[in-house]
Design a protein around this motif. Sequence first.
Motif, PDB file in Angstrom:
ATOM      1  N   GLU A 120       0.846  -1.183   0.000  1.00 15.41           N
ATOM      2  CA  GLU A 120       0.000   0.000   0.000  1.00 15.41           C
ATOM      3  C   GLU A 120       0.886   1.239   0.000  1.00 15.41           C
ATOM      4  OE1 GLU A 120      -1.843   0.997   3.965  1.00 15.41           O
ATOM      5  OE2 GLU A 120      -1.404  -1.120   4.338  1.00 15.41           O
ATOM      6  N   PRO A 121       0.490   2.270  -0.764  1.00 13.42           N
ATOM      7  CA  PRO A 121       1.315   3.487  -0.807  1.00 13.42           C
ATOM      8  C   PRO A 121       1.301   4.211   0.530  1.00 13.42           C
ATOM      9  CG  PRO A 121      -0.757   3.813  -1.986  1.00 13.42           C
ATOM     10  CD  PRO A 121      -0.696   2.362  -1.620  1.00 13.42           C
ATOM     11  N   GLN A 122       2.488   4.549   1.006  1.00 12.38           N
ATOM     12  CA  GLN A 122       2.645   5.266   2.271  1.00 12.38           C
ATOM     13  C   GLN A 122       3.764   6.286   2.123  1.00 12.38           C
ATOM     14  OE1 GLN A 122       2.121   2.392   5.882  1.00 12.38           O
ATOM     15  NE2 GLN A 122       2.819   1.172   4.180  1.00 12.38           N
ATOM     16  N   ASP A 123       3.736   7.300   2.982  1.00 14.98           N
ATOM     17  CA  ASP A 123       4.753   8.350   2.922  1.00 14.98           C
ATOM     18  C   ASP A 123       5.920   8.040   3.850  1.00 14.98           C
ATOM     19  OD1 ASP A 123       3.308   9.816   1.087  1.00 14.98           O
ATOM     20  OD2 ASP A 123       2.293  11.013   2.614  1.00 14.98           O
ATOM     21  N   ALA A 124       7.111   8.325   3.355  1.00  9.19           N
ATOM     22  CA  ALA A 124       8.329   8.168   4.151  1.00  9.19           C
ATOM     23  C   ALA A 124       9.143   9.446   4.065  1.00  9.19           C
ATOM     24  CB  ALA A 124       9.150   6.982   3.660  1.00  9.19           C
ATOM     25  N   ASP A 125       9.845   9.780   5.142  1.00  5.69           N
ATOM     26  CA  ASP A 125      10.734  10.935   5.183  1.00  5.69           C
ATOM     27  C   ASP A 125      12.178  10.467   5.027  1.00  5.69           C
ATOM     28  OD1 ASP A 125       8.626  12.661   5.578  1.00  5.69           O
ATOM     29  OD2 ASP A 125       8.813  12.677   7.761  1.00  5.69           O
ATOM     30  N   ILE A 137      29.973  15.076  16.270  1.00  2.00           N
ATOM     31  CA  ILE A 137      29.692  16.330  15.570  1.00  2.00           C
ATOM     32  C   ILE A 137      28.712  16.082  14.431  1.00  2.00           C
ATOM     33  CG2 ILE A 137      30.686  18.446  14.640  1.00  2.00           C
ATOM     34  CD1 ILE A 137      33.333  17.710  15.759  1.00  2.00           C
ATOM     35  N   VAL A 138      27.473  15.847  14.792  1.00  2.00           N
ATOM     36  CA  VAL A 138      26.439  15.452  13.832  1.00  2.00           C
ATOM     37  C   VAL A 138      25.704  16.669  13.290  1.00  2.00           C
ATOM     38  CG1 VAL A 138      24.241  14.208  13.602  1.00  2.00           C
ATOM     39  CG2 VAL A 138      26.129  13.193  14.901  1.00  2.00           C
ATOM     40  N   GLN A 139      25.366  16.615  11.997  1.00  2.00           N
ATOM     41  CA  GLN A 139      24.473  17.583  11.372  1.00  2.00           C
ATOM     42  C   GLN A 139      23.439  16.815  10.543  1.00  2.00           C
ATOM     43  OE1 GLN A 139      26.294  21.568  10.129  1.00  2.00           O
ATOM     44  NE2 GLN A 139      27.945  20.157   9.601  1.00  2.00           N
ATOM     45  N   TYR A 140      22.233  17.390  10.424  1.00  5.24           N
ATOM     46  CA  TYR A 140      21.169  16.758   9.652  1.00  5.24           C
ATOM     47  C   TYR A 140      20.737  17.669   8.502  1.00  5.24           C
ATOM     48  CZ  TYR A 140      20.687  13.426  13.482  1.00  5.24           C
ATOM     49  OH  TYR A 140      20.926  12.445  14.418  1.00  5.24           O
ATOM     50  N   SER A 141      20.494  17.056   7.373  1.00 10.00           N
ATOM     51  CA  SER A 141      20.073  17.802   6.193  1.00 10.00           C
ATOM     52  C   SER A 141      18.595  18.168   6.269  1.00 10.00           C
ATOM     53  CB  SER A 141      20.307  16.957   4.937  1.00 10.00           C
ATOM     54  OG  SER A 141      19.304  15.934   4.843  1.00 10.00           O
ATOM     55  N   ASN A 142      18.118  18.797   5.224  1.00 12.34           N
ATOM     56  CA  ASN A 142      16.687  19.005   5.032  1.00 12.34           C
ATOM     57  C   ASN A 142      15.990  17.654   4.865  1.00 12.34           C
ATOM     58  OD1 ASN A 142      18.285  18.935   2.572  1.00 12.34           O
ATOM     59  ND2 ASN A 142      16.355  19.133   1.479  1.00 12.34           N
ATOM     60  N   VAL A 143      14.679  17.645   5.013  1.00 14.13           N
ATOM     61  CA  VAL A 143      13.894  16.412   4.910  1.00 14.13           C
ATOM     62  C   VAL A 143      13.095  16.422   3.615  1.00 14.13           C
ATOM     63  CG1 VAL A 143      12.056  15.023   5.953  1.00 14.13           C
ATOM     64  CG2 VAL A 143      13.722  16.201   7.407  1.00 14.13           C
ATOM     65  N   ILE A 144      13.115  15.304   2.903  1.00 15.68           N
ATOM     66  CA  ILE A 144      12.322  15.128   1.687  1.00 15.68           C
ATOM     67  C   ILE A 144      11.318  14.010   1.916  1.00 15.68           C
ATOM     68  CG2 ILE A 144      12.422  14.260  -0.690  1.00 15.68           C
ATOM     69  CD1 ILE A 144      14.939  15.865  -1.108  1.00 15.68           C
ATOM     70  N   LYS A 145      10.073  14.265   1.546  1.00 11.65           N
ATOM     71  CA  LYS A 145       9.015  13.249   1.679  1.00 11.65           C
ATOM     72  C   LYS A 145       8.826  12.533   0.340  1.00 11.65           C
ATOM     73  CE  LYS A 145       5.217  14.235   3.915  1.00 11.65           C
ATOM     74  NZ  LYS A 145       3.877  14.797   4.239  1.00 11.65           N
ATOM     75  N   ILE A 146       8.760  11.196   0.394  1.00  9.58           N
ATOM     76  CA  ILE A 146       8.508  10.397  -0.798  1.00  9.58           C
ATOM     77  C   ILE A 146       7.349   9.445  -0.526  1.00  9.58           C
ATOM     78  CG2 ILE A 146      10.895  10.499  -1.628  1.00  9.58           C
ATOM     79  CD1 ILE A 146      11.331   7.707  -0.473  1.00  9.58           C
ATOM     80  N   SER A 147       6.760   8.925  -1.597  1.00 11.02           N
ATOM     81  CA  SER A 147       5.706   7.914  -1.469  1.00 11.02           C
ATOM     82  C   SER A 147       6.287   6.565  -1.874  1.00 11.02           C
ATOM     83  CB  SER A 147       4.525   8.266  -2.380  1.00 11.02           C
ATOM     84  OG  SER A 147       3.564   7.221  -2.396  1.00 11.02           O
ATOM     85  N   VAL A 148       6.049   5.551  -1.059  1.00 11.47           N
ATOM     86  CA  VAL A 148       6.627   4.230  -1.325  1.00 11.47           C
ATOM     87  C   VAL A 148       5.556   3.149  -1.222  1.00 11.47           C
ATOM     88  CG1 VAL A 148       8.994   4.756  -0.644  1.00 11.47           C
ATOM     89  CG2 VAL A 148       7.346   4.121   1.101  1.00 11.47           C
ATOM     90  N   THR A 149       5.581   2.238  -2.176  1.00 15.80           N
ATOM     91  CA  THR A 149       4.761   1.030  -2.109  1.00 15.80           C
ATOM     92  C   THR A 149       5.717  -0.149  -2.153  1.00 15.80           C
ATOM     93  OG1 THR A 149       2.916   2.091  -3.264  1.00 15.80           O
ATOM     94  CG2 THR A 149       2.889  -0.308  -3.134  1.00 15.80           C
ATOM     95  N   ALA A 150       5.870  -0.814  -1.019  1.00 14.30           N
ATOM     96  CA  ALA A 150       6.851  -1.887  -0.882  1.00 14.30           C
ATOM     97  C   ALA A 150       6.217  -3.248  -1.152  1.00 14.30           C
ATOM     98  CB  ALA A 150       7.461  -1.869   0.518  1.00 14.30           C
ATOM     99  N   TYR A 151       7.064  -4.206  -1.450  1.00 11.69           N
ATOM    100  CA  TYR A 151       6.629  -5.600  -1.472  1.00 11.69           C
ATOM    101  C   TYR A 151       7.127  -6.259  -0.188  1.00 11.69           C
ATOM    102  CZ  TYR A 151      11.452  -6.237  -3.178  1.00 11.69           C
ATOM    103  OH  TYR A 151      12.812  -6.198  -3.317  1.00 11.69           O
ATOM    104  N   SER A 152       6.526  -7.352   0.199  1.00  6.14           N
ATOM    105  CA  SER A 152       6.938  -7.999   1.441  1.00  6.14           C
ATOM    106  C   SER A 152       8.206  -8.818   1.230  1.00  6.14           C
ATOM    107  CB  SER A 152       5.828  -8.917   1.959  1.00  6.14           C
ATOM    108  OG  SER A 152       5.649 -10.003   1.080  1.00  6.14           O
ATOM    109  N   ALA A 153       8.941  -9.002   2.302  1.00  7.34           N
ATOM    110  CA  ALA A 153      10.134  -9.846   2.245  1.00  7.34           C
ATOM    111  C   ALA A 153       9.752 -11.314   2.380  1.00  7.34           C
ATOM    112  CB  ALA A 153      11.105  -9.449   3.362  1.00  7.34           C
ATOM    113  N   TRP A 154       8.484 -11.558   2.569  1.00  7.98           N
ATOM    114  CA  TRP A 154       7.958 -12.915   2.653  1.00  7.98           C
ATOM    115  C   TRP A 154       6.995 -13.130   1.488  1.00  7.98           C
ATOM    116  CZ3 TRP A 154       7.793  -9.052   6.199  1.00  7.98           C
ATOM    117  CH2 TRP A 154       6.621  -8.306   6.274  1.00  7.98           C
ATOM    118  N   ASP A 155       6.549 -14.353   1.277  1.00 14.58           N
ATOM    119  CA  ASP A 155       5.639 -14.638   0.181  1.00 14.58           C
ATOM    120  C   ASP A 155       4.320 -13.897   0.356  1.00 14.58           C
ATOM    121  OD1 ASP A 155       7.420 -16.312  -1.089  1.00 14.58           O
ATOM    122  OD2 ASP A 155       6.702 -18.113  -0.066  1.00 14.58           O
ATOM    123  N   ASN A 156       3.751 -13.505  -0.765  1.00 16.04           N
ATOM    124  CA  ASN A 156       2.526 -12.710  -0.766  1.00 16.04           C
ATOM    125  C   ASN A 156       1.310 -13.617  -0.973  1.00 16.04           C
ATOM    126  OD1 ASN A 156       0.571 -10.700  -1.051  1.00 16.04           O
ATOM    127  ND2 ASN A 156       1.072 -10.344  -3.203  1.00 16.04           N
TER     128      ASN A 156
END
Length: 247
Positions: A120-125, A137-156
């Motif tokens: 199912e399509p879902q949003d990820a950052d 000494i960590v820094q974080y970039s800007n955030v981009i939102k994408i839409s992803v529809t994954a397949y399962s790592a197990w049989d469907n």
Amino acid sequence: MKNIFKLGIFAMLIMSAAACNSDDLTVLTPSKAAVLTAPAEGTVFVFDKTKATEVATTFKWDAAKYEGAATAVSYEIEMAKSGTNFQNATVVSVTTDKLKAVTVGELNAAVLNCGLSPFEPQDADIRVKSYIGEGGIVQYSNVIKISVTAYSAWDNWGLIGSATPNGWNDPDTNLDYSLSTKKYSYTGPLVAGEYKFRLDDKWDTNYGDDGNNLSLEAGGANIPVAVDGNYTITVDFTAKSYTITKN
């Protein structure tokens, strides 16, 4: 007198060492975070299991900057469920370059690892974490939102039939998979009718129950449902067995 002389020598050695250390010490401070430039905001990904080794996308960013002596900067591409402020984030990849090609399989695994559901399509950052040294000494970039529809790592596996929400039409009603029990399940409405189990929304591999005795046979008979209701079905495709309970 000898003790005073020794203490004086010791103090001079400490001062000398401190002076040398202060000359050699370089203070590194964060100056500018990386800027993630690709993929574009709102990019839609629909992953295909048969193309797991193909490149899904290439992440690109402008380099992070640190004030001080030149030193190697490490980058981690992080993914999280959109809107969670990167709680339970997963690392997609690590590099010292300013770009990273990621395969369908790698990106699909990251989607599942950060808690998103397959099919199912879902949003990820997405963001890029930069650091020097061992995670310092960590820094974080800007955030981009994408839409992803994954397949399962197990049989469907899914349900299809007149008893199921979609009837005999595609797509199947997907079964959930438990990593702990290695079994599939469905909890939800069924109506009086019949159903079968099939793999990948195709008839190539399907199971029914010839004796209606809770054991599965390849290509077996349709399984009857006597009355409408809410049911729980649990299936063990290894043992070729299942249970169905009216809730």
